[in-house]
Design an enzyme around this catalytic site. Sequence first.
Site, PDB file in Angstrom:
ATOM      1  NE  ARG A  38      -9.024  -3.956  -5.762  1.00  0.00           N
ATOM      2  CZ  ARG A  38      -7.900  -3.379  -5.361  1.00  0.00           C
ATOM      3  NH1 ARG A  38      -7.574  -3.363  -4.090  1.00  0.00           N
ATOM      4  NH2 ARG A  38      -7.096  -2.796  -6.228  1.00  0.00           N
ATOM      5  CB  ILE A  64      -5.885  -5.193  -9.967  1.00  0.00           C
ATOM      6  CG1 ILE A  64      -7.362  -4.984  -9.608  1.00  0.00           C
ATOM      7  CG2 ILE A  64      -5.036  -5.133  -8.711  1.00  0.00           C
ATOM      8  CD1 ILE A  64      -7.924  -6.061  -8.645  1.00  0.00           C
ATOM      9  CB  SER A  65      -7.776   0.002 -11.808  1.00  0.00           C
ATOM     10  OG  SER A  65      -7.411  -0.120 -13.158  1.00  0.00           O
ATOM     11  NE  ARG A  66      -6.493   5.054  -5.979  1.00  0.00           N
ATOM     12  CZ  ARG A  66      -6.725   6.359  -5.885  1.00  0.00           C
ATOM     13  NH1 ARG A  66      -6.107   7.204  -6.687  1.00  0.00           N
ATOM     14  NH2 ARG A  66      -7.569   6.823  -5.001  1.00  0.00           N
TER      15      ARG A  66
END
Length: 216
Positions: A38, A64-66
């Site tokens: 990530r 960017i999502s969790r």
Amino acid sequence: MVIDTYRHKGLRRQLAILLKTKGIKDAEVLKAIEKVPRHLFLDNTFIERAYEDIAFPIGAGQTISRPHTVAFQTELLQLKRGEKVMEIGTGCGYQTTILLEMGAKVYTIERQKELYDKTIKFLPSIGYSARFVYGDGYKGLPAYAPFDKIIITAGAPMIPNDLLVQLKVGGRMVIPIGDKVQIMTLMEKKSEKHFEKTEFGEFKFVPLLERKEWGD
Ligand code: SAH
């Protein structure tokens, strides 16, 4: 250039353990989280915190999502290797690589030219290939339908009918519905006309914009 190290791998392992304590059960999802670097998707400013369970800006006003959100949505898909998946909202491509790691064939749509241009180059550079489409997710991809699974990674005001049509009978669609906060919603297609809807908790996404709202 930023590289992947044993330290990063260790941090990913801890992240997978954290997600497990937060309720993620699917071992394949956790394995994919452990595999995808990530930190390579993030701006240098945030790189040190890449394996914390938080969202970050990715440019063009998007995020960017969790990791928990990514894992939660992916788990709801109940993915099997080889399935054809349509993703709406490519963004930086992190969710895309999680799907690819799990053996899906991914068609991903992004409406922000800047992000589309960046991600279509970046993903292959780290060894992932998907079919990237610059276009309107509300319309889906009728030419490639039907899809086994559909995932929407932006908050939609309602369930777009065009997407339900493009789902296979027996397929699953996961979509966050709502304005300021969204309810994670699972649509299971039982027959051409019959859908079963299940709602999960509240999440927070950037909006899925309709073409008339694009303004760029
Ligand atoms: N899955 C992404 C999250 C991106 S945020 C990731 O892992 O990075 C949601 C994305 O949806 C944004 O990039 C936004 O530009 C895109 N989006 C918003 N409305 C859209 C639409 N109508 N069609 C396609 N993409 C859209």
